[in-house]
Design an enzyme around this catalytic site. Sequence first.
Site, short mmCIF file in Angstrom:
data_model
loop_
_atom_site.label_atom_id
_atom_site.label_comp_id
_atom_site.label_asym_id
_atom_site.label_seq_id
_atom_site.Cartn_x
_atom_site.Cartn_y
_atom_site.Cartn_z
CD GLU A 106 -2.88 1.28 2.28
OE1 GLU A 106 -2.92 0.38 3.13
OE2 GLU A 106 -3.76 2.17 2.20
CB CYS B 284 -7.45 2.97 3.84
SG CYS B 284 -8.02 2.12 5.31
CG ASN C 279 -9.16 -2.28 2.27
OD1 ASN C 279 -8.52 -3.28 2.58
ND2 ASN C 279 -9.10 -1.14 2.96
CD GLU C 280 -9.35 -2.74 7.15
OE1 GLU C 280 -9.62 -1.60 7.55
OE2 GLU C 280 -8.39 -3.40 7.60
#
Length: 669
Positions: A50, A263, A390-391
């Site tokens: 990331e 994120c 994502n999440e």
Amino acid sequence: MPARSRPRLSALALLAALPALALAQPLTLTVDASAPGKAISPDLVGIFFEDLNYAADGGLYAELVQNRSFEYSAVEQAAWGPLTNWDFVKRGGGAGDLWIDTSGPVHPNNPHSALIQITNAGEGVGLANSGFDGIAVKAGEKYEFSAFARLLNVGGRRDSRPAGKLPLIVRLESKDGAVIAETGVEASSPAEWRKLTATLTAGQTVADARLVVLAKAPGLIALDELSIFPQNTFKGRKNGLRADLAQTIADLKPKFMRFPGGCLAHGDGIPDMYRWKDTVGPVEQRKQLPNIWRYHQSMGLGYFEYFQFCEDIGAKPLPVVPAGVTCQNSTRTRGTGQQCLPLEDMPAYVQEVLDLIEYANGPATSTWGAKRAAAGHPAPFGLRHIGVGNEDHITDGFEQRFKMIHDAVRAKHPEIVVIGTVGPAPDGPDFTRGWKFADAERVAMVDEHYYKAPQWFWENLSRYDSYDRAKPHVYLGEYAAHDVKRRSTLRAALAEAACLTSLERNADVVRFASYAPLLAKRGHTQWTPDLIYFNNTEVFPTLSYEIQKLFGNNSGDHWIESRLAPAAGAGLPTDLAYSSVRDSATGDVILKIVNGAASARPLRLDLRGFPRLPAQATRIVLAHADADVANEDGRPPAASPQSASITVTSAFDYEAPAHSLTLFRIASR
Ligand code: AHR
């Protein structure tokens, strides 16, 4: 001694002595290579990349100029703007002005450029850039300079010629102004953007040089996309990656690589969502974005470069695209939480995801395959997995959009495995609802995440033993043991190693796992712990890195039955973990034993069903008496894997050191 006068242990003293007694008695660990075992994922251990902690710009992406295209903005940091990290330089009587211009950009995605009026050239008027904490150069190495220039006027007077040539000096200078490398380029009319290029050879090794570009005659010139790349990038790729960092990653032998987040993928509000199409094509035409971690994404490291890197290190690409919703914690949404793409925009968004598959895998004659070919890779990249979301907070809005993407990919590309998301934690409402939804929709795999204390990992080693094998498979997409003060201790690394043994045992259902995050630049870290720390010249792998490397380099595709028999009168220890796998390519059996205890643990190893014993083996031990040690502080490593060649027999004693991982790689052909 008469029986009565024998010293007797009090009940309390006996209780206190029990752990030590249990540790002193050997446990028998039986590895039975003749039992059926089971096929497991050959791709279990991979990496999570990331752009967090300056992992991309200023990190893995080898560009040495910071804010090369004048696109930094106050959205990223209040004090930032287009001229952040640039100085206006006037040497030896030079005079002029500098503006930021948006009237004639190199490309609409790259709106700002520097406009320089040179009224008196003196010894040079121009710009200087100090890179990311300085530009590190090595004596004798070559550096590629490039810039876009638009020469508007030569002569510097009202009546001067709109056409002509303007000489520019390009230098790498030390902080005190000493010239480390120098060359010349020439901007020429007519007034349209042209790319200037030159190669510089560094005369000295300097950690904190700057790039200086000086006009040597009066005139008006616009400059943009000023760049310095080491020629020596990883595998020599153009627009490539920092060689030492990329090699440290490659040494993990990751079986897959997830990108671009995290994120970062779903972004800080809808305008910040990471859209893969904005990240391919000529770098000066890519759409740059504020980074959710409060800095800037030049997008120089974009989807093409990610795919190329995956191929270069033998890792399967695992891109994660937004599920049509933003991060529920976005601050730019001013607390409105998750935002969803309007439903009328979803068909185009779904097509964008389908186009990604064509970009990666389509023939060079297809629309998007042709763009990949134009970037220099006519052959497909072999994409097989795609993460969607994502999440994410699992809401009606999420489910509706995920289903649209999932159904379209499944219909058009049944060969692609879609990986869903089940929220940010290993339990809780999003986890429960996410799993229920994924199961109902027959999603092939879901992405679980957990950042927990080392003890939590030890207490949850049986988590996947009872997972229903008929339900979606699992990608453990982000995990790390967070020790006190979030230091990368041996205690944390061994908890992760113990977890990995349980993942190997369950790798029929857990297909992929990646520690997170991967990279962190010293002094620019938003998240700890990380797997690999670095500055501009050095790389500091953590003990967690050593664990990932040992598992990545010693993985298998078949789980072999192994079991522990307790010593007489003792229970099974809760701080000992183990697994054994076979690697069909070599025939080797790999046994891993993690001792989380503060004392050495005597073991009797009983090897059964091996076709050939005694056999040659490699034994690797990572251990330290103090579980608090950490490696990445720049001092010599406190603990590092120690390797020895040994011969193993069908039964032998082994004492697993305190706080250790021991790995036996046993030749079995
Ligand atoms: O790995 C760091 C962050 O942790 C990721 O961006 C996010 O997915 C998780 O919350």
